[in-house]
Scaffold this motif. Structure first.
Motif, mmCIF file in Angstrom:
data_model
loop_
_atom_site.group_PDB
_atom_site.id
_atom_site.type_symbol
_atom_site.label_atom_id
_atom_site.label_comp_id
_atom_site.label_asym_id
_atom_site.label_seq_id
_atom_site.Cartn_x
_atom_site.Cartn_y
_atom_site.Cartn_z
ATOM 1 N N SER A 144 -6.633 -2.934 3.696
ATOM 2 C CA SER A 144 -6.807 -3.383 4.652
ATOM 3 C C SER A 144 -8.357 -4.449 4.714
ATOM 4 C CB SER A 144 -7.352 -2.650 6.136
ATOM 5 O OG SER A 144 -8.083 -1.799 5.998
ATOM 6 N N ARG A 145 -9.199 -4.120 4.298
ATOM 7 C CA ARG A 145 -9.851 -5.069 3.283
ATOM 8 C C ARG A 145 -9.915 -5.726 2.092
ATOM 9 N NH1 ARG A 145 -14.984 -1.642 0.553
ATOM 10 N NH2 ARG A 145 -15.957 -3.770 0.837
ATOM 11 N N GLU A 184 3.323 -1.112 4.753
ATOM 12 C CA GLU A 184 2.942 0.324 3.768
ATOM 13 C C GLU A 184 4.317 1.176 2.781
ATOM 14 O OE1 GLU A 184 0.074 1.857 4.125
ATOM 15 O OE2 GLU A 184 -1.293 0.287 5.338
ATOM 16 N N VAL A 214 0.857 -6.476 4.646
ATOM 17 C CA VAL A 214 0.222 -5.427 4.547
ATOM 18 C C VAL A 214 1.828 -4.532 4.894
ATOM 19 C CG1 VAL A 214 -0.785 -3.366 3.663
ATOM 20 C CG2 VAL A 214 -1.839 -4.625 4.482
ATOM 21 N N ILE A 273 -7.071 2.725 1.502
ATOM 22 C CA ILE A 273 -7.319 2.532 3.045
ATOM 23 C C ILE A 273 -7.345 1.112 2.221
ATOM 24 C CG2 ILE A 273 -6.328 4.598 4.233
ATOM 25 C CD1 ILE A 273 -9.476 4.092 4.320
ATOM 26 N N ASP A 274 -7.363 0.622 1.561
ATOM 27 C CA ASP A 274 -7.957 -0.010 1.107
ATOM 28 C C ASP A 274 -7.635 -1.457 1.337
ATOM 29 O OD1 ASP A 274 -11.304 0.987 0.180
ATOM 30 O OD2 ASP A 274 -11.220 0.445 -1.514
ATOM 31 N N SER A 277 -6.436 -7.403 2.222
ATOM 32 C CA SER A 277 -5.552 -8.261 3.250
ATOM 33 C C SER A 277 -6.202 -9.259 4.086
ATOM 34 C CB SER A 277 -4.901 -7.482 4.209
ATOM 35 O OG SER A 277 -4.585 -8.190 5.242
ATOM 36 N N GLN A 278 -8.100 -8.870 3.967
ATOM 37 C CA GLN A 278 -9.044 -9.742 4.972
ATOM 38 C C GLN A 278 -9.138 -10.480 4.432
ATOM 39 O OE1 GLN A 278 -11.696 -6.593 6.643
ATOM 40 N NE2 GLN A 278 -10.623 -5.767 7.450
ATOM 41 N N SER A 327 1.040 -1.319 0.168
ATOM 42 C CA SER A 327 0.254 0.089 0.099
ATOM 43 C C SER A 327 0.853 1.215 -0.029
ATOM 44 C CB SER A 327 -0.716 0.092 0.911
ATOM 45 O OG SER A 327 -1.432 1.337 1.206
ATOM 46 N N ASN A 380 -6.356 -12.319 6.107
ATOM 47 C CA ASN A 380 -4.685 -11.206 6.116
ATOM 48 C C ASN A 380 -3.993 -11.635 5.745
ATOM 49 O OD1 ASN A 380 -6.740 -10.812 8.204
ATOM 50 N ND2 ASN A 380 -6.669 -12.537 9.035
#
Length: 276
Positions: free
Chosen positions: A168-169, A181, A179, A165-166, A171-172, A31, A176
């Motif tokens: 995290s979605r 950054e 990520v 910021i997507d 990753s889920q 990301s 999981n």
């Protein structure tokens, strides 16, 4: 092949973290803001790790044909190789690659079409889904398909990049996945807000999008030389905006910018003009 990483690109500083995540995980989310260097440097990190070897390739998806071609050209140039050999690209009607190709940059539509012929994507050992935050139908389908494919291909690595910021979605979605950054970008960005209609204007009813574009370009033109990129939804709007800008008498010392429309139906040669 040479593996050099421009120090001014934020992704270069995260190179070791990205490499370690790829070694230890089947899926990695990277990301970072647009301009951080994800698109051009990630493939080199993967090649340096030894991916794209033993008869298989790294495939790197881009949402548009122009991006696929120019990204491949840039990576080949940075690595000092001839485009179409170790680094190639494939878009509709054009395949610039060879049996030596280790990195193939393609549109996401090309990768979807290849799934029909090769459901397990055995041609590739690594898949980079770039610009995943755009969430096109093609990208959503690919992400869903890859989640089903990964258990059947434990040797396959998937790297997904997102500029929002997507991350995290994503990753889920992939149980999981880690990520990484990447903060910062190569050039600073200043935001200015210019409404199409100003409260004090008496002729607001006569103003439209193209008046606003001309005013914004005129303001930037007065500040000095540089380039302006205007994003519009379709070919008709692009043509209309170009015509409005051509008719406008810019105010900085008689300097009139060169207007270069860019859309999918233009030839590859016409599209390439913007980079020259």
């Amino acid at each position: 092949m040479k593996f050099e990483y421009p120090s001014e690109l934020p992704v270069s500083a995260a190179r070791s973290d990205i490499a370690e995540a790829v070694r230890s995980s089947q899926v990695v989310i990277v990301s970072g803001q647009t301009g951080s260097g994800k698109t051009t440097q990630l493939p080199k990190i993967l090649l340096e790790l030894g991916r794209g070897s033993h008869g298989r390739q790294i495939v790197h998806t881009q949402p548009r044909r122009l991006a696929a071609r120019t990204v491949a050209e840039r990576i080949a140039s940075e690595m000092g190789v001839t485009l179409g050999e170790e680094v190639g690209y494939q878009v509709r009607f054009t395949d610039e690659s060879s049996p030596k190709t280790r990195l193939r940059v393609v549109t996401d539509g090309i990768l979807l079409a290849q799934i029909q012929r090769d459901p397990k994507l055995m041609q590739y050992d690594t898949i980079i889904i770039d610009e995943a935050h755009e969430r096109s139908l093609n990208i959503d389908f690919l992400l869903g398909y890859l989640k089903q494919l990964l258990p059947k291909r434990p040797d396959l690595k998937v790297i997904i990049t997102s500029a929002t910021i997507d991350a995290s979605r994503f990753s889920q979605h992939f149980n999981n996945a880690p990520v990484i950054e990447v903060s910062g970008r190569m050039f600073p960005v200043e935001l200015r807000y210019r409404p199409v209609q100003a409260e004090e204007a008496e002729d607001d009813d006569e103003r439209d999008l193209y008046d606003a574009i001309v005013d914004a370009c005129d303001e930037l033109n007065r500040e000095g030389p540089g380039d302006v990129l205007v994003f519009l939804p379709g070919e008709r709007e692009i043509r209309d905006a170009a015509e409005a800008l051509r008719k406008h008498a810019f105010s900085r010392g008689g300097v009139h910018p060169e207007i270069l429309p860019l859309f999918a139906r233009l030839s590859a040669e016409e599209q390439s003009r913007i980079f020259k």
